[in-house]
Design a protein around this motif. Sequence first.
Motif, mmCIF file in Angstrom:
data_model
loop_
_atom_site.group_PDB
_atom_site.id
_atom_site.type_symbol
_atom_site.label_atom_id
_atom_site.label_comp_id
_atom_site.label_asym_id
_atom_site.label_seq_id
_atom_site.Cartn_x
_atom_site.Cartn_y
_atom_site.Cartn_z
ATOM 1 N N ILE A 176 -10.029 -131.794 -4.075
ATOM 2 C CA ILE A 176 -9.490 -131.533 -5.602
ATOM 3 C C ILE A 176 -8.498 -130.308 -5.470
ATOM 4 C CG2 ILE A 176 -10.310 -129.785 -7.216
ATOM 5 C CD1 ILE A 176 -12.227 -132.081 -7.112
ATOM 6 N N HIS A 177 -9.149 -129.247 -4.039
ATOM 7 C CA HIS A 177 -8.244 -128.203 -3.969
ATOM 8 C C HIS A 177 -7.175 -128.344 -3.173
ATOM 9 C CE1 HIS A 177 -11.186 -124.839 -5.715
ATOM 10 N NE2 HIS A 177 -11.860 -126.268 -5.193
ATOM 11 N N TYR A 178 -6.987 -129.934 -1.988
ATOM 12 C CA TYR A 178 -5.516 -129.687 -2.003
ATOM 13 C C TYR A 178 -5.011 -130.469 -2.574
ATOM 14 C CZ TYR A 178 -2.520 -132.014 1.690
ATOM 15 O OH TYR A 178 -1.719 -131.956 2.316
ATOM 16 N N GLY A 218 1.826 -124.059 3.585
ATOM 17 C CA GLY A 218 1.016 -125.697 3.766
ATOM 18 C C GLY A 218 0.181 -124.585 4.981
ATOM 19 N N GLU A 219 -0.346 -123.513 5.322
ATOM 20 C CA GLU A 219 -1.963 -123.759 6.143
ATOM 21 C C GLU A 219 -3.060 -124.133 5.737
ATOM 22 O OE1 GLU A 219 -1.302 -119.345 6.532
ATOM 23 O OE2 GLU A 219 0.548 -119.514 7.987
ATOM 24 N N LYS A 220 -2.913 -123.563 4.189
ATOM 25 C CA LYS A 220 -4.488 -123.884 3.510
ATOM 26 C C LYS A 220 -4.723 -125.743 3.241
ATOM 27 C CE LYS A 220 -6.384 -120.377 3.143
ATOM 28 N NZ LYS A 220 -7.126 -118.580 3.704
ATOM 29 N N ARG A 247 -3.542 -126.962 5.353
ATOM 30 C CA ARG A 247 -3.608 -128.129 6.720
ATOM 31 C C ARG A 247 -4.892 -127.914 7.136
ATOM 32 N NH1 ARG A 247 1.699 -126.025 7.459
ATOM 33 N NH2 ARG A 247 1.048 -123.897 8.343
ATOM 34 N N GLU A 248 -4.974 -126.566 7.176
ATOM 35 C CA GLU A 248 -6.737 -126.224 6.394
ATOM 36 C C GLU A 248 -7.756 -127.217 6.526
ATOM 37 O OE1 GLU A 248 -9.559 -122.758 5.655
ATOM 38 O OE2 GLU A 248 -7.503 -122.508 6.473
ATOM 39 N N ILE A 249 -7.533 -127.697 4.769
ATOM 40 C CA ILE A 249 -8.277 -128.837 4.408
ATOM 41 C C ILE A 249 -8.162 -130.410 4.929
ATOM 42 C CG2 ILE A 249 -8.825 -129.945 2.597
ATOM 43 C CD1 ILE A 249 -8.336 -127.649 1.132
ATOM 44 N N ARG A 250 -7.219 -130.621 5.193
ATOM 45 C CA ARG A 250 -7.181 -131.601 6.497
ATOM 46 C C ARG A 250 -7.785 -131.887 7.869
ATOM 47 N NH1 ARG A 250 -1.179 -134.852 6.565
ATOM 48 N NH2 ARG A 250 -1.852 -137.135 7.652
ATOM 49 N N ARG A 251 -7.655 -130.747 7.895
ATOM 50 C CA ARG A 251 -7.894 -130.614 9.037
ATOM 51 C C ARG A 251 -9.463 -130.853 9.230
ATOM 52 N NH1 ARG A 251 -4.900 -127.173 10.891
ATOM 53 N NH2 ARG A 251 -6.508 -125.377 10.868
ATOM 54 N N TYR A 252 -10.427 -130.249 8.438
ATOM 55 C CA TYR A 252 -11.636 -130.034 8.166
ATOM 56 C C TYR A 252 -12.319 -131.227 7.954
ATOM 57 C CZ TYR A 252 -16.199 -128.801 6.768
ATOM 58 O OH TYR A 252 -17.685 -128.286 6.728
ATOM 59 N N ILE A 253 -10.838 -131.670 6.888
ATOM 60 C CA ILE A 253 -11.363 -133.635 7.070
ATOM 61 C C ILE A 253 -11.810 -134.314 7.851
ATOM 62 C CG2 ILE A 253 -10.911 -135.667 4.907
ATOM 63 C CD1 ILE A 253 -10.465 -133.542 2.901
ATOM 64 N N GLU A 254 -10.464 -134.199 8.830
ATOM 65 C CA GLU A 254 -10.387 -135.383 10.048
ATOM 66 C C GLU A 254 -11.555 -134.985 11.053
ATOM 67 O OE1 GLU A 254 -5.592 -135.635 9.611
ATOM 68 O OE2 GLU A 254 -6.521 -134.140 10.512
ATOM 69 N N ASP A 255 -11.628 -133.504 11.467
ATOM 70 C CA ASP A 255 -12.602 -132.787 12.500
ATOM 71 C C ASP A 255 -14.636 -133.622 12.048
ATOM 72 O OD1 ASP A 255 -11.015 -132.297 13.502
ATOM 73 O OD2 ASP A 255 -10.845 -129.706 12.692
ATOM 74 N N HIS A 256 -14.244 -133.985 10.277
ATOM 75 C CA HIS A 256 -15.752 -134.325 10.036
ATOM 76 C C HIS A 256 -15.862 -135.467 9.265
ATOM 77 C CE1 HIS A 256 -15.940 -129.879 9.949
ATOM 78 N NE2 HIS A 256 -17.487 -129.770 10.609
ATOM 79 N N ASP A 257 -14.960 -136.635 9.901
ATOM 80 C CA ASP A 257 -14.656 -137.946 9.396
ATOM 81 C C ASP A 257 -15.633 -138.956 9.815
ATOM 82 O OD1 ASP A 257 -13.353 -140.227 8.354
ATOM 83 O OD2 ASP A 257 -13.415 -140.597 10.790
ATOM 84 N N THR A 258 -16.663 -138.115 10.435
ATOM 85 C CA THR A 258 -17.626 -139.893 10.501
ATOM 86 C C THR A 258 -19.131 -139.059 9.639
ATOM 87 O OG1 THR A 258 -17.042 -139.660 13.187
ATOM 88 C CG2 THR A 258 -19.248 -139.552 12.468
ATOM 89 N N HIS A 259 -18.744 -137.887 9.576
ATOM 90 C CA HIS A 259 -19.933 -137.353 8.451
ATOM 91 C C HIS A 259 -19.806 -137.628 6.897
ATOM 92 C CE1 HIS A 259 -22.202 -134.674 10.839
ATOM 93 N NE2 HIS A 259 -21.276 -134.408 12.063
#
Length: 353
Positions: A260-262, A275-277, A279-291
């Motif tokens: 939603i926030h993206y 676009g820093e925020k 990228r931050e959201i996208r990176r967090y989703i990618e880093d926690h993809d398994t979960h």
Amino acid sequence: MNNLMVSVVVPIYKVEKYIHRCINSLINQSYKQLEIILVNDGSPDNCGEIVDEYARKDERIKALHKQNGGLSDARNYGMKYVTGGYTIFVDSDDWLEEKMIEELVRCSHELKADLVQSAFYYSYEDALLFDNRNYSITSDPLIMNNKEAMLELVKNEKVKNFAWGKLYKTEMIKDLSFKKGVLFEDVFWAHKVIKRVNKLVLIQKPLYHYFQRSDSIVSTYSLRNLDMIEGLKERLQFIEMHYPELLNESYKQLLKSHLIHYNLLLVNRKKDKRGEKRREIRRYIEDHDTHFQQAVKTDEELKKQLTLFLTHPFIHLLFLGWKKGLRLMKFSPIPKGLEVVDVRSSKEDVIND
């Protein structure tokens, strides 16, 4: 401490237009053993004078004045003056049904509940809406144990993260301060309260009016809105420590909030120019993809959204736009939403009732 007394804490800031409606709904409650704590949080309008006038007329009212520190700070300040066995928080642009406090207290006594929440109305200037997806006015109260209450809080469907609309035993929350300097402060606070609850009762009858102002989240969106994500991350750590069986549900809600926030950041690109925020959201989703993949395994819709987002966020946004278009053209069923229970003829009706 007077166990029969109910302390009502109302933080007040720039609500001159609405404050009379709120306070009048409190002093006219059918339950009379009230301590009404009005906290003027350095409001620049006439709210300070208004609460002083009410205090002169009703001995149950305490009018407090402090420098502006935000909603959390005002609630924390008000809690210092609470002497009742029960506490209720009310936002200053909202109001209560006449018998709300009476019904919550009765329910607490009869069912020996640590916390009682009522259903509520979404009150617009021209309409009154009720969430019949999660509540049924004609049904009996729902009784939940600790784990059931925490699950419902994480899902944020029946048990809401809002601090308002609930009757708390004061001893249960007296030492739990609201986090200062953040938006969505209730998200940082509510799970700590539920951890202490043995029995939660949900009255499905709407007794609280949650006022919806005309400003949309898109037009008022700021980077501070991202505090919601930080609150959910903090709660996730709490869930992992105390309720590991609810971890998947907690990750689901965190994923929804990120998506939603993206998209809100995309719509408000000027507020995230580099676009820093995003990228931050996208990176967090990618880093926690398994979960996240584990969490959405049984949710086909959310699984699809996660896959599209990981492919590219713009594809996810196009998908949401396509779905909205289909609903507008009636090719796709409109999701069940809120029930309109009253339509008001003018904006003045809701301001002055």
